[in-house]
Design a protein around this motif. Sequence first.
Motif, short mmCIF file in Angstrom:
data_model
loop_
_atom_site.label_atom_id
_atom_site.label_comp_id
_atom_site.label_asym_id
_atom_site.label_seq_id
_atom_site.Cartn_x
_atom_site.Cartn_y
_atom_site.Cartn_z
N UNK A 125 0.83 -1.20 0.00
CA UNK A 125 0.00 0.00 0.00
C UNK A 125 0.86 1.25 0.00
N UNK A 126 1.89 1.28 0.83
CA UNK A 126 2.80 2.43 0.85
C UNK A 126 3.49 2.59 -0.50
N UNK A 127 3.99 1.49 -1.04
CA UNK A 127 4.71 1.55 -2.31
C UNK A 127 3.81 2.03 -3.45
N UNK A 128 2.57 1.59 -3.44
CA UNK A 128 1.64 2.02 -4.48
C UNK A 128 1.37 3.51 -4.40
N UNK A 129 1.25 4.04 -3.17
CA UNK A 129 0.98 5.46 -3.00
C UNK A 129 2.15 6.33 -3.45
N UNK A 130 3.38 5.91 -3.13
CA UNK A 130 4.54 6.77 -3.37
C UNK A 130 5.34 6.43 -4.63
N UNK A 131 5.21 5.21 -5.12
CA UNK A 131 6.02 4.83 -6.29
C UNK A 131 5.20 4.22 -7.43
N UNK A 132 3.96 3.87 -7.16
CA UNK A 132 3.12 3.28 -8.20
C UNK A 132 2.49 4.33 -9.11
N UNK A 133 2.07 3.90 -10.29
CA UNK A 133 1.34 4.75 -11.23
C UNK A 133 0.10 3.99 -11.67
N UNK A 134 -1.08 4.46 -11.25
CA UNK A 134 -2.32 3.78 -11.61
C UNK A 134 -2.71 4.12 -13.05
N UNK A 135 -3.72 3.43 -13.57
CA UNK A 135 -4.19 3.70 -14.92
C UNK A 135 -4.71 5.14 -15.04
N UNK A 136 -5.38 5.60 -13.98
CA UNK A 136 -5.88 6.98 -13.98
C UNK A 136 -4.72 7.98 -13.99
N UNK A 137 -3.72 7.73 -13.17
CA UNK A 137 -2.55 8.61 -13.12
C UNK A 137 -1.78 8.58 -14.44
N UNK A 138 -1.70 7.42 -15.05
CA UNK A 138 -1.01 7.31 -16.34
C UNK A 138 -1.70 8.14 -17.42
N UNK A 139 -3.02 8.26 -17.31
CA UNK A 139 -3.77 9.02 -18.32
C UNK A 139 -3.65 10.52 -18.12
N UNK A 140 -3.23 10.95 -16.92
CA UNK A 140 -3.14 12.38 -16.65
C UNK A 140 -1.69 12.86 -16.47
N UNK A 141 -0.75 11.94 -16.51
CA UNK A 141 0.66 12.30 -16.33
C UNK A 141 1.47 11.78 -17.51
N UNK A 142 2.77 11.94 -17.43
CA UNK A 142 3.65 11.50 -18.52
C UNK A 142 4.15 10.08 -18.31
N UNK A 143 3.67 9.41 -17.26
CA UNK A 143 4.22 8.10 -16.90
C UNK A 143 3.34 6.95 -17.36
N UNK A 144 3.97 5.80 -17.53
CA UNK A 144 3.26 4.56 -17.85
C UNK A 144 2.72 3.95 -16.56
N UNK A 145 1.77 3.04 -16.70
CA UNK A 145 1.24 2.32 -15.54
C UNK A 145 2.37 1.50 -14.91
N UNK A 146 2.46 1.59 -13.59
CA UNK A 146 3.50 0.85 -12.89
C UNK A 146 2.95 0.34 -11.56
N UNK A 147 3.08 -0.95 -11.33
CA UNK A 147 2.63 -1.59 -10.10
C UNK A 147 3.83 -1.75 -9.19
N UNK A 148 3.84 -1.04 -8.08
CA UNK A 148 4.97 -1.08 -7.15
C UNK A 148 4.70 -2.11 -6.06
N UNK A 149 5.57 -3.09 -5.94
CA UNK A 149 5.38 -4.16 -4.96
C UNK A 149 6.08 -3.84 -3.65
N UNK A 150 5.70 -4.57 -2.62
CA UNK A 150 6.31 -4.38 -1.31
C UNK A 150 7.74 -4.90 -1.30
#
Length: 285
Positions: free
Chosen positions: A203-228
Amino acid sequence: MTIPSHSISSVGRRTNLVSNTFRLLGTAVVTSLFLPCSLVLAQQTADNRYPDALPTSGIIGVGVASLPKYQGSDETETKGVAILEYHWANGIFVGGDNNTLIGLQYELPSKVQYGSALGIDVGRKESHSRALAGMGDVERKAVFVSFIRAAITDQFSINSSVQIGSGNEHKGALLKLGAAYAIPLNSSMQVSLNVDSTLANDSYMENYFGVSATQASTSRYRVYKASSGLRDVSVGVRLSYQINHDWSVLAAVSSTSLASAAKDSPLALQANTQQVLFGVTYNLK
């Protein structure tokens, strides 16, 4: 002063293992609140970072710090910081490490100190860096911190802490492990060498290092799933000098290296970052 994409099978099992570990640690933390018990501030006793801290005393001061704009940022900022810590003989303390607000510490005869505190996870503002455009904010949250420290010798100590409740869903958790070695240079000056590592749940990693599909659509980054896993490892040097009985100065330099899933995040524009702090403190009686 100052510790990381899923495959469906193996990484999923690893995530469950880490998550279960944090749940067990959380249970131990809550249990520690009810154990009988005196105090230490994360940066001021067992790790010998502020060697002159005494029961029913503390420090207040100001400093200037240079640090990354966010975890993994390739931009730095310089800002003023307040230094505040006070503790009482009954174990209650305010201020200190982990952005601590208030806490309670117990001390065993064997130079082992443990306790719990209410702290703040400062979050992350999208407006703080151009690199975060479209990522949204990670909200500031109150967090629960539990810690234990042991002075192995007068100079060498080890410490650990668990932080629970960060992130937009209040589910982020950190496990920090560290060691410190203090070297007295003379009666007024001391150098402290520190090594720390920080593990984070998914959960921490997703908040600070992950990129969701929604965030990918509004930012310059690709979707990224950050694991623990391991978030970072840091090493630091701290120098403290006591001018007189009331006044002291300190200087600290640390270097942090992102690890594992944190390093691979598209938000991690720089895996190795440095922090510098200079401060002046006044001893409170």
